[in-house]
Design a protein around this motif. Structure first.
Motif, PDB file in Angstrom:
ATOM      1  N   HIS A  98       0.762  -1.201   0.161  1.00 54.40           N
ATOM      2  CA  HIS A  98      -0.068   0.020  -0.036  1.00 54.40           C
ATOM      3  C   HIS A  98       0.767   1.307  -0.042  1.00 54.40           C
ATOM      4  O   HIS A  98       0.546   2.083  -0.834  1.00 54.40           O
ATOM      5  CB  HIS A  98      -0.935   0.000   1.265  1.00 54.40           C
ATOM      6  CG  HIS A  98      -1.768   1.121   1.458  1.00 54.40           C
ATOM      7  ND1 HIS A  98      -2.801   1.760   0.597  1.00 54.40           N
ATOM      8  CD2 HIS A  98      -1.514   2.517   2.095  1.00 54.40           C
ATOM      9  CE1 HIS A  98      -3.181   2.777   0.930  1.00 54.40           C
ATOM     10  NE2 HIS A  98      -2.385   3.321   2.067  1.00 54.40           N
ATOM     11  N   SER A 136      -8.578   9.460   3.836  1.00 56.09           N
ATOM     12  CA  SER A 136      -8.917   8.547   3.201  1.00 56.09           C
ATOM     13  C   SER A 136      -8.029   7.388   2.470  1.00 56.09           C
ATOM     14  O   SER A 136      -8.055   6.311   2.817  1.00 56.09           O
ATOM     15  CB  SER A 136      -9.610   9.014   1.780  1.00 56.09           C
ATOM     16  OG  SER A 136     -10.178   7.889   1.232  1.00 56.09           O
ATOM     17  N   ASN A 139      -6.315   5.706   5.757  1.00 60.18           N
ATOM     18  CA  ASN A 139      -7.151   4.558   6.165  1.00 60.18           C
ATOM     19  C   ASN A 139      -7.365   3.523   5.215  1.00 60.18           C
ATOM     20  O   ASN A 139      -8.161   2.456   5.337  1.00 60.18           O
ATOM     21  CB  ASN A 139      -8.497   5.232   6.817  1.00 60.18           C
ATOM     22  CG  ASN A 139      -8.336   5.615   7.903  1.00 60.18           C
ATOM     23  OD1 ASN A 139      -8.278   5.081   9.172  1.00 60.18           O
ATOM     24  ND2 ASN A 139      -8.110   7.240   8.161  1.00 60.18           N
ATOM     25  N   ALA A 140      -7.043   3.610   3.870  1.00 56.93           N
ATOM     26  CA  ALA A 140      -7.171   2.539   2.939  1.00 56.93           C
ATOM     27  C   ALA A 140      -6.003   1.473   3.292  1.00 56.93           C
ATOM     28  O   ALA A 140      -6.161   0.306   2.552  1.00 56.93           O
ATOM     29  CB  ALA A 140      -7.073   3.076   1.685  1.00 56.93           C
ATOM     30  N   PRO A 142      -4.036  -1.467   4.378  1.00 57.66           N
ATOM     31  CA  PRO A 142      -4.697  -2.959   5.024  1.00 57.66           C
ATOM     32  C   PRO A 142      -4.641  -3.144   6.490  1.00 57.66           C
ATOM     33  O   PRO A 142      -5.260  -3.633   7.311  1.00 57.66           O
ATOM     34  CB  PRO A 142      -4.133  -4.131   4.279  1.00 57.66           C
ATOM     35  CG  PRO A 142      -3.740  -3.320   2.882  1.00 57.66           C
ATOM     36  CD  PRO A 142      -3.509  -1.973   3.299  1.00 57.66           C
ATOM     37  N   LYS A 145      -6.888  -0.832   8.163  1.00 53.42           N
ATOM     38  CA  LYS A 145      -8.377  -1.637   8.166  1.00 53.42           C
ATOM     39  C   LYS A 145      -8.624  -2.717   9.203  1.00 53.42           C
ATOM     40  O   LYS A 145      -9.714  -2.999   9.782  1.00 53.42           O
ATOM     41  CB  LYS A 145      -8.519  -2.192   6.764  1.00 53.42           C
ATOM     42  CG  LYS A 145      -8.909  -1.050   5.833  1.00 53.42           C
ATOM     43  CD  LYS A 145      -9.027  -1.599   4.618  1.00 53.42           C
ATOM     44  CE  LYS A 145      -9.660  -0.447   3.405  1.00 53.42           C
ATOM     45  NZ  LYS A 145      -9.890  -1.161   2.238  1.00 53.42           N
TER      46      LYS A 145
END
Length: 165
Positions: A98, A136, A139-140, A142, A145
């Motif tokens: 990410h 955003s 917080n994407a 993994p 999350k």
């Protein structure tokens, strides 16, 4: 865990340093591109994209330095750290992927873990125009999350044309 952090840091450093010759060529291209734009043009481009900027005049040189607002995301120890060792390794790999994607897309300029075992695990500096966009993207992740990491974001100002040394 320290071994995983060390490997992650090494990968991030390796990825950001790459080949010195290639980096020097790219750096020269960026410098040339930057010098081709006037301060007025660069400011117009940044503001048209929604970035917050202001001028700072260096007292010694009297040069105008464009200060740009970035967003620094503190990656903190999350509440859910009960994953198995295998799950934690998979999350770490997904986390690094990410961050790599954020860097490649131009959304993040630098990321890395801290060298201690504190609650703040690392940082990412987002080069995006709004707090909402940085939030955003962060917080994407993994690991966020999954609750292994938590995000705390703050606006941060830095000179547009300056690099880390």
């Amino acid at each position: 865990m320290k071994k995983i952090l060390f490997i992650a840091l090494a990968l991030i450093i390796f990825k950001s340093c790459k080949n010195e010759i290639k980096e020097e060529v790219i750096h020269e291209e960026v410098k040339t591109e930057f010098k081709e734009k006037t301060v007025k043009e660069l400011k117009a481009e940044l503001t048209s994209k929604g970035f917050q900027i202001f001028d700072y005049v260096d007292e010694k040189t009297q040069d105008t330095i464009i200060m740009q607002q970035y967003f620094i995301a503190f990656l903190k120890r999350g509440e859910n750290r009960s994953q198995s060792e295998e799950e934690a390794k998979e999350l770490q790999a997904a986390h690094l992927a990410h961050l790599g994607k954020m860097y490649e897309l131009g959304y993040a300029d630098i990321s890395g873990p801290f060298g201690d075992d504190g609650d703040i695990r690392g940082i990412t500096i987002y080069n995006v125009p709004t707090l909402q966009m940085a939030d955003s993207l962060a917080n994407a992740d993994p690991s966020v999350k999954a609750g292994r990491l938590a995000i705390e974001i703050h606006p941060w100002w830095a000179a547009k044309e300056f690099c880390l040394r």
